[in-house]
Scaffold this motif. Sequence first.
Motif, PDB file in Angstrom:
ATOM      1  N   UNK A 128     -48.026 -22.678 -82.122  1.00 41.94           N
ATOM      2  CA  UNK A 128     -46.643 -22.220 -81.996  1.00 41.94           C
ATOM      3  C   UNK A 128     -46.552 -20.888 -81.263  1.00 41.94           C
ATOM      4  N   UNK A 129     -47.474 -19.975 -81.547  1.00 37.26           N
ATOM      5  CA  UNK A 129     -47.443 -18.658 -80.918  1.00 37.26           C
ATOM      6  C   UNK A 129     -47.831 -18.707 -79.439  1.00 37.26           C
ATOM      7  N   UNK A 130     -48.703 -19.637 -79.079  1.00 34.53           N
ATOM      8  CA  UNK A 130     -49.279 -19.626 -77.735  1.00 34.53           C
ATOM      9  C   UNK A 130     -48.519 -20.492 -76.732  1.00 34.53           C
ATOM     10  N   UNK A 131     -47.699 -21.436 -77.217  1.00 38.74           N
ATOM     11  CA  UNK A 131     -47.070 -22.364 -76.285  1.00 38.74           C
ATOM     12  C   UNK A 131     -45.800 -21.769 -75.671  1.00 38.74           C
ATOM     13  N   UNK A 132     -45.297 -22.423 -74.662  1.00 38.45           N
ATOM     14  CA  UNK A 132     -44.081 -21.963 -73.975  1.00 38.45           C
ATOM     15  C   UNK A 132     -43.082 -23.116 -73.888  1.00 38.45           C
ATOM     16  N   UNK A 133     -41.873 -22.932 -74.433  1.00 38.46           N
ATOM     17  CA  UNK A 133     -41.439 -21.762 -75.205  1.00 38.46           C
ATOM     18  C   UNK A 133     -42.117 -21.716 -76.565  1.00 38.46           C
ATOM     19  N   UNK A 134     -42.320 -20.515 -77.107  1.00 37.06           N
ATOM     20  CA  UNK A 134     -43.019 -20.384 -78.383  1.00 37.06           C
ATOM     21  C   UNK A 134     -42.137 -20.819 -79.551  1.00 37.06           C
ATOM     22  N   UNK A 135     -42.749 -20.962 -80.707  1.00 39.91           N
ATOM     23  CA  UNK A 135     -42.008 -21.281 -81.923  1.00 39.91           C
ATOM     24  C   UNK A 135     -42.304 -22.673 -82.430  1.00 39.91           C
ATOM     25  N   UNK A 136     -41.832 -22.930 -83.632  1.00 36.33           N
ATOM     26  CA  UNK A 136     -42.040 -24.234 -84.242  1.00 36.33           C
ATOM     27  C   UNK A 136     -41.621 -24.205 -85.698  1.00 36.33           C
ATOM     28  N   UNK A 137     -41.672 -25.378 -86.315  1.00 32.87           N
ATOM     29  CA  UNK A 137     -41.231 -25.512 -87.707  1.00 32.87           C
ATOM     30  C   UNK A 137     -42.326 -26.185 -88.530  1.00 32.87           C
ATOM     31  N   UNK A 138     -42.512 -25.663 -89.745  1.00 35.51           N
ATOM     32  CA  UNK A 138     -43.436 -26.261 -90.705  1.00 35.51           C
ATOM     33  C   UNK A 138     -42.628 -26.694 -91.920  1.00 35.51           C
ATOM     34  N   UNK A 139     -42.868 -27.904 -92.377  1.00 40.38           N
ATOM     35  CA  UNK A 139     -42.262 -28.389 -93.616  1.00 40.38           C
ATOM     36  C   UNK A 139     -43.394 -28.752 -94.568  1.00 40.38           C
ATOM     37  N   UNK A 140     -43.406 -28.108 -95.728  1.00 43.48           N
ATOM     38  CA  UNK A 140     -44.424 -28.373 -96.740  1.00 43.48           C
ATOM     39  C   UNK A 140     -43.873 -29.302 -97.806  1.00 43.48           C
TER      40      UNK A 140
END
Length: 251
Positions: A128-140
């Motif tokens: 998530x930090x390295x990709x472009x655009x950055x970001x992402x979601x985690x669901x536990x």
Amino acid sequence: MSTELKVAVITGASSGIGKATAVALAKAGWSLVLFARRADALRETQAQCPHPDKVLLVPGDVTNEQQVIDLFQTAVQHFGRVDLLFNNAGISHSAAPLDEMSLATFQNVVDVNLIGSFICTREAMKVFKSQSPPGGRIINNGSIAAHAPRPHAVAYTATKHAVLGLTRATALDGRAFGITCTQIDIGNAHTEMAAGHQVGALQPDGSMRAEGTFDVQHVADAIVHIAGLPLDVTVLNFNIMATTMPFVGRG
């Protein structure tokens, strides 16, 4: 949020909640990377998805650090990015009083439910930090047990409480990078794991009592909704359960 070119990694995708969620996300247009130990069962999940060519199967075990590292590398190599991690893989154990539980049983539940979720979260955050655009979601995948225990379920209860801490820490550490984290606490969705509750579940007063369950599709639909929110919106905790489940006032 458009789901075009959105990629989800789902652990424990071979059955139950993971399988239902995979199919629901695929119907919503997501590309999928499905991870579980049973390759044959993963193929069954893939076959139920509307576009099997957009579903990548990666057999493996969440407790194996290298296999999880390889999972995310494979996902990025195949699809170019990852937008969602559903930390779904988890196990329970046979009911046993705390003083009769073996260390091996306790450690096995910790390894799958907590350590596995941590390894997957760590690797997802790197992507998530390295990709472009950055970001992402985690669901536990949490549990009602993250808030109130069942009798004789110390290992499961302890790990689900710990996952709640992992969820909050992930949300905090990811905040500056467009990374959100949700814990979905599910009570008695009708899956193989919860089917026995319809026959009888041990209650705090020592009695056995049948409990209500509900269609797992409602869980999958909730996850699709959360996954589709923009990254400036966080659902920190989401509870979904059978209306007649003894949770409020349990014990």
